[in-house]
Design a protein around this motif. Structure first.
Motif, PDB file in Angstrom:
ATOM      1  N   GLY A 122      -4.868 -35.864 -53.734  1.00 14.72           N
ATOM      2  CA  GLY A 122      -4.406 -36.816 -52.732  1.00 14.72           C
ATOM      3  C   GLY A 122      -3.689 -36.182 -51.552  1.00 14.72           C
ATOM      4  N   LYS A 123      -3.768 -34.845 -51.418  1.00 13.62           N
ATOM      5  CA  LYS A 123      -3.062 -34.164 -50.333  1.00 13.62           C
ATOM      6  C   LYS A 123      -4.046 -33.411 -49.444  1.00 13.62           C
ATOM      7  CE  LYS A 123       1.352 -33.748 -52.714  1.00 13.62           C
ATOM      8  NZ  LYS A 123       2.501 -32.864 -53.021  1.00 13.62           N
ATOM      9  N   ARG A 124      -3.688 -33.289 -48.189  1.00 11.25           N
ATOM     10  CA  ARG A 124      -4.484 -32.534 -47.229  1.00 11.25           C
ATOM     11  C   ARG A 124      -4.060 -31.070 -47.291  1.00 11.25           C
ATOM     12  NH1 ARG A 124      -3.293 -34.949 -41.939  1.00 11.25           N
ATOM     13  NH2 ARG A 124      -1.406 -33.717 -42.086  1.00 11.25           N
ATOM     14  N   LEU A 125      -5.005 -30.179 -47.605  1.00 10.46           N
ATOM     15  CA  LEU A 125      -4.726 -28.751 -47.687  1.00 10.46           C
ATOM     16  C   LEU A 125      -5.421 -28.056 -46.519  1.00 10.46           C
ATOM     17  CD1 LEU A 125      -5.246 -28.091 -51.517  1.00 10.46           C
ATOM     18  CD2 LEU A 125      -3.209 -28.895 -50.319  1.00 10.46           C
ATOM     19  N   LEU A 126      -4.622 -27.579 -45.581  1.00  5.92           N
ATOM     20  CA  LEU A 126      -5.161 -26.919 -44.398  1.00  5.92           C
ATOM     21  C   LEU A 126      -5.659 -25.528 -44.766  1.00  5.92           C
ATOM     22  CD1 LEU A 126      -2.407 -27.906 -41.796  1.00  5.92           C
ATOM     23  CD2 LEU A 126      -4.495 -29.145 -42.404  1.00  5.92           C
ATOM     24  N   VAL A 127      -6.800 -25.148 -44.221  1.00  9.86           N
ATOM     25  CA  VAL A 127      -7.454 -23.894 -44.587  1.00  9.86           C
ATOM     26  C   VAL A 127      -7.831 -23.124 -43.325  1.00  9.86           C
ATOM     27  CG1 VAL A 127      -9.214 -22.858 -46.057  1.00  9.86           C
ATOM     28  CG2 VAL A 127      -8.541 -25.237 -46.446  1.00  9.86           C
ATOM     29  N   GLY A 128      -7.820 -21.799 -43.424  1.00 12.73           N
ATOM     30  CA  GLY A 128      -8.312 -20.977 -42.325  1.00 12.73           C
ATOM     31  C   GLY A 128      -7.312 -20.811 -41.217  1.00 12.73           C
ATOM     32  N   THR A 129      -7.586 -21.418 -40.087  1.00 11.34           N
ATOM     33  CA  THR A 129      -6.718 -21.245 -38.933  1.00 11.34           C
ATOM     34  C   THR A 129      -6.880 -22.406 -37.962  1.00 11.34           C
ATOM     35  OG1 THR A 129      -5.998 -19.627 -37.260  1.00 11.34           O
ATOM     36  CG2 THR A 129      -8.369 -19.943 -37.516  1.00 11.34           C
ATOM     37  N   ASN A 130      -5.965 -22.495 -37.020  1.00  6.73           N
ATOM     38  CA  ASN A 130      -6.046 -23.488 -35.958  1.00  6.73           C
ATOM     39  C   ASN A 130      -7.204 -23.141 -35.019  1.00  6.73           C
ATOM     40  OD1 ASN A 130      -4.329 -24.090 -32.918  1.00  6.73           O
ATOM     41  ND2 ASN A 130      -5.091 -25.695 -34.241  1.00  6.73           N
ATOM     42  N   VAL A 131      -7.957 -24.159 -34.628  1.00  6.01           N
ATOM     43  CA  VAL A 131      -9.100 -23.952 -33.743  1.00  6.01           C
ATOM     44  C   VAL A 131      -8.965 -24.877 -32.539  1.00  6.01           C
ATOM     45  CG1 VAL A 131     -11.604 -23.839 -33.591  1.00  6.01           C
ATOM     46  CG2 VAL A 131     -10.494 -23.496 -35.796  1.00  6.01           C
ATOM     47  N   LEU A 132      -9.235 -24.328 -31.366  1.00  9.15           N
ATOM     48  CA  LEU A 132      -9.184 -25.105 -30.131  1.00  9.15           C
ATOM     49  C   LEU A 132     -10.583 -25.244 -29.553  1.00  9.15           C
ATOM     50  CD1 LEU A 132      -6.106 -23.466 -28.313  1.00  9.15           C
ATOM     51  CD2 LEU A 132      -6.110 -25.355 -29.967  1.00  9.15           C
ATOM     52  N   VAL A 133     -10.945 -26.452 -29.168  1.00 12.65           N
ATOM     53  CA  VAL A 133     -12.211 -26.711 -28.488  1.00 12.65           C
ATOM     54  C   VAL A 133     -11.874 -27.279 -27.121  1.00 12.65           C
ATOM     55  CG1 VAL A 133     -14.385 -27.999 -28.515  1.00 12.65           C
ATOM     56  CG2 VAL A 133     -13.394 -27.181 -30.671  1.00 12.65           C
ATOM     57  N   SER A 134     -12.318 -26.611 -26.068  1.00 13.10           N
ATOM     58  CA  SER A 134     -11.993 -27.092 -24.730  1.00 13.10           C
ATOM     59  C   SER A 134     -12.598 -28.471 -24.509  1.00 13.10           C
ATOM     60  CB  SER A 134     -12.481 -26.112 -23.665  1.00 13.10           C
ATOM     61  OG  SER A 134     -13.886 -26.014 -23.671  1.00 13.10           O
ATOM     62  N   CYS A 135     -11.856 -29.305 -23.837  1.00 11.39           N
ATOM     63  CA  CYS A 135     -12.332 -30.669 -23.604  1.00 11.39           C
ATOM     64  C   CYS A 135     -13.597 -30.684 -22.749  1.00 11.39           C
ATOM     65  CB  CYS A 135     -11.225 -31.494 -22.945  1.00 11.39           C
ATOM     66  SG  CYS A 135      -9.820 -31.809 -24.056  1.00 11.39           S
ATOM     67  N   SER A 136     -13.856 -29.570 -22.048  1.00 10.18           N
ATOM     68  CA  SER A 136     -15.096 -29.452 -21.276  1.00 10.18           C
ATOM     69  C   SER A 136     -16.269 -29.105 -22.172  1.00 10.18           C
ATOM     70  CB  SER A 136     -14.935 -28.360 -20.212  1.00 10.18           C
ATOM     71  OG  SER A 136     -14.803 -27.081 -20.822  1.00 10.18           O
ATOM     72  N   GLY A 137     -15.980 -28.618 -23.395  1.00  3.49           N
ATOM     73  CA  GLY A 137     -17.031 -28.198 -24.311  1.00  3.49           C
ATOM     74  C   GLY A 137     -17.519 -26.789 -24.060  1.00  3.49           C
ATOM     75  N   ALA A 138     -16.860 -26.062 -23.156  1.00  4.76           N
ATOM     76  CA  ALA A 138     -17.338 -24.733 -22.764  1.00  4.76           C
ATOM     77  C   ALA A 138     -16.809 -23.607 -23.633  1.00  4.76           C
ATOM     78  CB  ALA A 138     -16.963 -24.455 -21.302  1.00  4.76           C
ATOM     79  N   VAL A 139     -15.662 -23.822 -24.295  1.00  6.49           N
ATOM     80  CA  VAL A 139     -14.996 -22.719 -24.996  1.00  6.49           C
ATOM     81  C   VAL A 139     -14.493 -23.186 -26.358  1.00  6.49           C
ATOM     82  CG1 VAL A 139     -13.135 -21.017 -24.905  1.00  6.49           C
ATOM     83  CG2 VAL A 139     -14.243 -21.728 -22.787  1.00  6.49           C
ATOM     84  N   VAL A 140     -14.652 -22.328 -27.373  1.00  4.03           N
ATOM     85  CA  VAL A 140     -14.034 -22.533 -28.684  1.00  4.03           C
ATOM     86  C   VAL A 140     -13.165 -21.312 -28.962  1.00  4.03           C
ATOM     87  CG1 VAL A 140     -14.393 -22.894 -31.153  1.00  4.03           C
ATOM     88  CG2 VAL A 140     -16.006 -23.866 -29.509  1.00  4.03           C
ATOM     89  N   LEU A 141     -11.921 -21.552 -29.373  1.00  4.12           N
ATOM     90  CA  LEU A 141     -10.970 -20.475 -29.656  1.00  4.12           C
ATOM     91  C   LEU A 141     -10.427 -20.628 -31.065  1.00  4.12           C
ATOM     92  CD1 LEU A 141      -8.824 -20.604 -26.361  1.00  4.12           C
ATOM     93  CD2 LEU A 141     -10.740 -19.063 -26.845  1.00  4.12           C
ATOM     94  N   ALA A 142     -10.239 -19.508 -31.752  1.00  5.05           N
ATOM     95  CA  ALA A 142      -9.629 -19.517 -33.088  1.00  5.05           C
ATOM     96  C   ALA A 142      -8.355 -18.706 -33.038  1.00  5.05           C
ATOM     97  CB  ALA A 142     -10.580 -18.940 -34.125  1.00  5.05           C
TER      98      ALA A 142
END
Length: 244
Positions: free
Chosen positions: A118-138
């Protein structure tokens, strides 16, 4: 899903920029504020504001942005190793943290997660997706961000090729942590950590075990805690490793 070295205090310059780690070299890593990496919770900094993963806010983005569903598709197309994951991104749920500003551009901020006990377990790392859709960053473990190449998930390998001596999946091992949370000695609720796996099992007391590092994120640094070990056999037992 990179192998982390957390054996000493490390002070370095990084960028959080109001957002909320994988070590790479590259021009995308920021150099704006401090990170402290510790292997002993008794050395953990005090008085700093820890990032809280509350309920997702209402999705917001500038006019002309891609939809959050399109951002999910971009994420799913990215290679799992770039996102510090042990399975393809499409196998995980996505936690929308917020829409944030990074180097003058708006990004959707996400964390991959599974649900266990019943808990959310965060995995990996924070990821950013540009609102333009042009760039993904980890986010790398130094606190900066590295560019991720979409359409690379086709190169993902099943976890069985990496963990050849494992009878359970990494995500099943993570679920075992939630099931045995009281044994872990964590200061905060298990949902307050981001978990990262080593890229191979470790031999602990003659058993192959998953080595899982809990990470705490603060506004100005990241704290890497002492690794946790789960046996990779069907028992999925929490294993104590005095060697760290």
């Amino acid at each position: 899903m990179k192998k982390l070295i957390a054996t000493a205090l490390l002070c370095s310059a990084v960028s959080l920029c109001g957002c909320s780690s994988n070590q790479k070299t590259g021009s995308e890593s920021g150099i704006d504020s401090n990170i402290i990496v510790v292997s002993d919770t008794s050395l953990a900094p005090t008085g700093d504001e820890r990032i809280k993963y509350n309920a997702s806010p209402e999705v917001s983005a500038p006019d002309g942005s891609i939809s959050i569903e399109e951002a999910y598709k971009l994420l799913d197309s990215c290679g799992m190793e770039d996102l510090y994951l042990t399975e393809s991104m499409s196998a995980y749920s996505k936690y929308y943290f917020n829409t944030v500003d990074y180097h003058g551009e708006k990004y959707y901020s996400f964390y991959p997660f599974i649900t266990a006990e019943g808990k959310r377990l965060l995995v990996g790392t924070n990821v950013l997706v540009s609102c333009s859709g042009a760039v993904v960053l980890a986010k790398n473990w130094m606190g900066g961000y590295d560019t991720v190449t979409p359409a690379s998930a086709q190169n993902d390998k099943p976890y069985t090729e990496r963990y050849t001596d494992a009878a359970i999946s990494p995500n099943e091992a993570l679920a075992a942590l939630a099931k045995n949370e009281k044994e872990l000695g964590l200061k905060y609720d298990i949902s307050e950590y981001v978990f990262e796996f080593d890229d191979r099992t470790a031999d602990v007391n003659g058993k192959p075990c998953y080595r899982i590092t809990p990470k705490l994120e603060y506004l100005d640094h990241i704290e890497l805690l002492k690794p946790l070990y789960v046996s990779a056999d069907k028992d999925a037992a929490i294993v104590k490793n005095d060697k760290g």
